[in-house]
Design a protein around this motif. Structure first.
Motif, PDB file in Angstrom:
ATOM      1  N   ARG A   1      77.261  20.692  30.153  1.00  0.00           N
ATOM      2  CA  ARG A   1      78.676  20.330  30.052  1.00  0.00           C
ATOM      3  C   ARG A   1      79.554  21.584  29.975  1.00  0.00           C
ATOM      4  O   ARG A   1      80.622  21.650  30.599  1.00  0.00           O
ATOM      5  CB  ARG A   1      78.891  19.463  28.806  1.00  0.00           C
ATOM      6  N   PHE A   2      79.110  22.596  29.238  1.00  0.00           N
ATOM      7  CA  PHE A   2      79.889  23.823  29.116  1.00  0.00           C
ATOM      8  C   PHE A   2      79.953  24.558  30.451  1.00  0.00           C
ATOM      9  O   PHE A   2      80.990  25.129  30.810  1.00  0.00           O
ATOM     10  CB  PHE A   2      79.270  24.728  28.047  1.00  0.00           C
ATOM     11  N   GLU A   3      78.851  24.558  31.207  1.00  0.00           N
ATOM     12  CA  GLU A   3      78.841  25.202  32.512  1.00  0.00           C
ATOM     13  C   GLU A   3      79.764  24.468  33.485  1.00  0.00           C
ATOM     14  O   GLU A   3      80.466  25.098  34.291  1.00  0.00           O
ATOM     15  CB  GLU A   3      77.414  25.234  33.061  1.00  0.00           C
ATOM     16  N   ALA A   4      79.787  23.123  33.394  1.00  0.00           N
ATOM     17  CA  ALA A   4      80.680  22.341  34.249  1.00  0.00           C
ATOM     18  C   ALA A   4      82.146  22.629  33.922  1.00  0.00           C
ATOM     19  O   ALA A   4      82.985  22.751  34.821  1.00  0.00           O
ATOM     20  CB  ALA A   4      80.383  20.855  34.095  1.00  0.00           C
TER      21      ALA A   4
ATOM     22  N   LYS B   1      83.317  25.863  35.441  1.00  0.00           N
ATOM     23  CA  LYS B   1      83.553  25.813  36.876  1.00  0.00           C
ATOM     24  C   LYS B   1      84.784  24.995  37.252  1.00  0.00           C
ATOM     25  O   LYS B   1      85.192  25.008  38.409  1.00  0.00           O
ATOM     26  CB  LYS B   1      82.333  25.226  37.583  1.00  0.00           C
ATOM     27  N   GLU B   2      85.370  24.287  36.276  1.00  0.00           N
ATOM     28  CA  GLU B   2      86.535  23.443  36.575  1.00  0.00           C
ATOM     29  C   GLU B   2      87.826  24.224  36.738  1.00  0.00           C
ATOM     30  O   GLU B   2      88.836  23.672  37.158  1.00  0.00           O
ATOM     31  CB  GLU B   2      86.709  22.388  35.486  1.00  0.00           C
ATOM     32  N   GLY B   3      87.805  25.481  36.343  1.00  0.00           N
ATOM     33  CA  GLY B   3      89.018  26.276  36.484  1.00  0.00           C
ATOM     34  C   GLY B   3      89.825  26.323  35.200  1.00  0.00           C
ATOM     35  O   GLY B   3      89.271  26.389  34.097  1.00  0.00           O
TER      36      GLY B   3
ATOM     37  N   ALA C   1      90.538  25.966  29.291  1.00  0.00           N
ATOM     38  CA  ALA C   1      91.332  25.570  28.121  1.00  0.00           C
ATOM     39  C   ALA C   1      90.493  24.748  27.145  1.00  0.00           C
ATOM     40  O   ALA C   1      90.607  24.909  25.917  1.00  0.00           O
ATOM     41  CB  ALA C   1      92.560  24.780  28.567  1.00  0.00           C
ATOM     42  N   GLN C   2      89.640  23.872  27.669  1.00  0.00           N
ATOM     43  CA  GLN C   2      88.776  23.074  26.800  1.00  0.00           C
ATOM     44  C   GLN C   2      87.755  23.952  26.081  1.00  0.00           C
ATOM     45  O   GLN C   2      87.494  23.782  24.883  1.00  0.00           O
ATOM     46  CB  GLN C   2      88.055  22.005  27.627  1.00  0.00           C
ATOM     47  N   LEU C   3      87.184  24.933  26.799  1.00  0.00           N
ATOM     48  CA  LEU C   3      86.244  25.855  26.162  1.00  0.00           C
ATOM     49  C   LEU C   3      86.931  26.701  25.097  1.00  0.00           C
ATOM     50  O   LEU C   3      86.336  27.002  24.049  1.00  0.00           O
ATOM     51  CB  LEU C   3      85.607  26.761  27.220  1.00  0.00           C
TER      52      LEU C   3
ATOM     53  N   ARG D   1      87.944  27.787  19.243  1.00  0.00           N
ATOM     54  CA  ARG D   1      88.782  27.769  18.034  1.00  0.00           C
ATOM     55  C   ARG D   1      88.126  26.971  16.918  1.00  0.00           C
ATOM     56  O   ARG D   1      88.095  27.401  15.750  1.00  0.00           O
ATOM     57  CB  ARG D   1      90.149  27.161  18.369  1.00  0.00           C
ATOM     58  N   TYR D   2      87.600  25.791  17.252  1.00  0.00           N
ATOM     59  CA  TYR D   2      86.937  24.984  16.226  1.00  0.00           C
ATOM     60  C   TYR D   2      85.748  25.733  15.634  1.00  0.00           C
ATOM     61  O   TYR D   2      85.531  25.737  14.405  1.00  0.00           O
ATOM     62  CB  TYR D   2      86.461  23.653  16.830  1.00  0.00           C
ATOM     63  N   LEU D   3      84.948  26.364  16.503  1.00  0.00           N
ATOM     64  CA  LEU D   3      83.781  27.093  16.024  1.00  0.00           C
ATOM     65  C   LEU D   3      84.199  28.299  15.183  1.00  0.00           C
ATOM     66  O   LEU D   3      83.509  28.651  14.203  1.00  0.00           O
ATOM     67  CB  LEU D   3      82.931  27.542  17.213  1.00  0.00           C
TER      68      LEU D   3
END
Length: 432
Positions: free
Chosen positions: A98-101, A104-106, A111-113, A118-120
């Motif tokens: 999921r993180f690799e996908a 690759k989403e741009g 932004a999601q990563l 931030r949470y981590l």
């Protein structure tokens, strides 16, 4: 260089960005001196003056916090939780599809990563602040200091300290993002730069005021300049692999037929191998510090592994740096992915067939370049340490390998951004 700075401050937009960046950096430094509620500031200052900071277990973290960690200030954790969280998220791309996908989403995936990072970061800040407070309460943060740094160790006081340090980490993260959005350069990198650079004047002054001060100061300055020159030369160097794109018809238009290259830096892993190696070598010292000091394994670890000047410590340091240089480069650069993208858009390396042969060629080149880059990293990390051990300046080590790499690297990137913005506003054409 001076004329470029003058032009930068004469440009209103660029001047605002530079002043905003310097204001955030000043706020960051002020927060490093504000003590956390529940800490006896006078006792902390007394204990700090009695310890050998260079051989302290938390010396690396204290360096990245600009000395705030051993002061137990509201910014005691510094930027280290965010660095750790960013590295973990990057490594999880290999494990979690999921993180690799998302990568690759741009922009949306990035932004999601960033949100996950931030949470981590907050989670790591809670864990690290609890650990530091526990070590400070037990007296192991300042070995040999008789006065307590946390006089009131009630549950309410400890919880307040954990919340304060965690909030300080969140504030640092927000300040770094503000610099990235509204200032000049990468915010997190500039805050690390500020933390490390803030420790240099005091350390250099201590060397000048010690035994053989003038001689040691001159030798240290020569070593610093030589290592900085080496870092600038290598960090600016790159291997350019030529790439040719074939011509193709799309509708009635002809595309392609251009020549470009793949720039591959000699040091692709950056500062990460040095940080990883330093962190792993600190673990045996941590275990020995909490163990029975009379046991043989504790004495052996304290003598041969935990001491930075021990030969075994230096050998392990070099081995770990080389290993993590290859490991991190393999994660960040995927030859198969690069070869597939080139094949998809009609690109090829002259003399190399597209597809699998291209991936094998890129892997061969990366392996050879990483060998030179890992040796360079080990040399930069060891040369200052060995010189300081010979000079016997002890805790007054102002420039380690990690410090030089970060300061020079961040400085080069920031200057490049300023120059690019100057060229946009002061472009000189053929006609003057």
């Amino acid at each position: 260089m001076l004329s470029a700075f003058v032009r930068a401050f004469r440009t209103p937009d660029l001047r605002r960005k530079l002043l905003f960046t310097m204001a955030i950096m000043a706020i960051f430094r002020v927060g490093s001196f504000i003590p956390t509620p529940g800490v006896d500031y006078g006792n902390v200052q007394q204990c700090v003056s009695q310890i050998d900071e260079a051989n302290s277990l938390l010396g690396l973290v204290n360096l990245f916090s600009g000395g705030a960690l051993l002061q137990l200030s509201v910014f005691a954790l510094g930027i280290m939780p965010y660095i750790t969280a960013s590295i973990i998220v990057q490594l999880l791309r290999v494990v979690i599809p999921r993180f690799e996908a998302l990568h690759k989403e741009g922009q949306s995936g990035t932004a999601q990563l960033t949100q996950y990072t931030r949470y981590l970061t907050i989670g790591l800040a809670i864990l690290q602040s609890t650990t530091i407070i526990t070590v400070a309460r037990s007296g192991n943060l300042f070995p040999g200091c008789a006065v307590p740094v946390i006089p009131n160790d009630s549950v309410a006081t400890i919880l307040l300290m954990v919340v304060t340090m965690t909030t300080g980490t969140a504030l640092i993260m927000w300040l770094g993002e503000l610099i990235t959005e509204r200032g000049i350069g990468n915010g997190m990198s500039l805050l690390i730069f500020t933390s490390i650079a803030a420790t240099f004047p005091g350390a250099m002054w201590s060397i000048a005021g010690g035994a053989n001060g003038a001689t040691n100061f001159a030798i240290v300055m020569v070593v610093i300049l030589l290592v900085i020159a080496l870092v600038v030369f290598v960090e600016q160097s790159q291997r350019r692999i030529p790439v040719q794109y074939a011509k193709r018809m799309v509708g009635r238009k002809m595309f392609g037929g251009s020549s470009t290259y793949i720039p591959i830096k000699i040091n692709m892993a950056g500062i990460i191998p040095v940080i990883f190696a330093s962190s792993l070598l600190a673990i045996p010292g941590l275990a020995a510090q909490f163990g029975d000091q009379s046991q043989e394994w504790v004495i052996w670890v304290s003598r041969y592994v935990a001491r930075p000047e021990a030969p075994l410590h230096l050998v392990l340091y070099v081995i770990l740096i080389i290993f993590f240089a290859y490991f991190y480069t393999a994660i960040t650069f995927n030859p198969d992915e690069v070869a597939d993208n080139m094949k998809k858009y009609g690109g090829f390396i002259p003399g190399i067939r597209a597809g699998r042969p291209t991936a094998e060629y890129l892997d061969y080149v990366i392996s050879r370049i990483t060998a030179a880059g890992s040796v360079y990293l080990a040399a930069v990390a060891l040369i200052p340490t060995i010189v300081f051990i010979i000079l016997d300046v002890g805790a007054n080590v102002p420039f380690g390998g990690a410090s030089i790499l970060i300061v020079v690297g961040v400085g080069l990137e920031t200057v490049k951004q300023i120059e690019s913005q100057l060229q946009q506003r002061h472009y000189e054409g053929f006609l003057r």
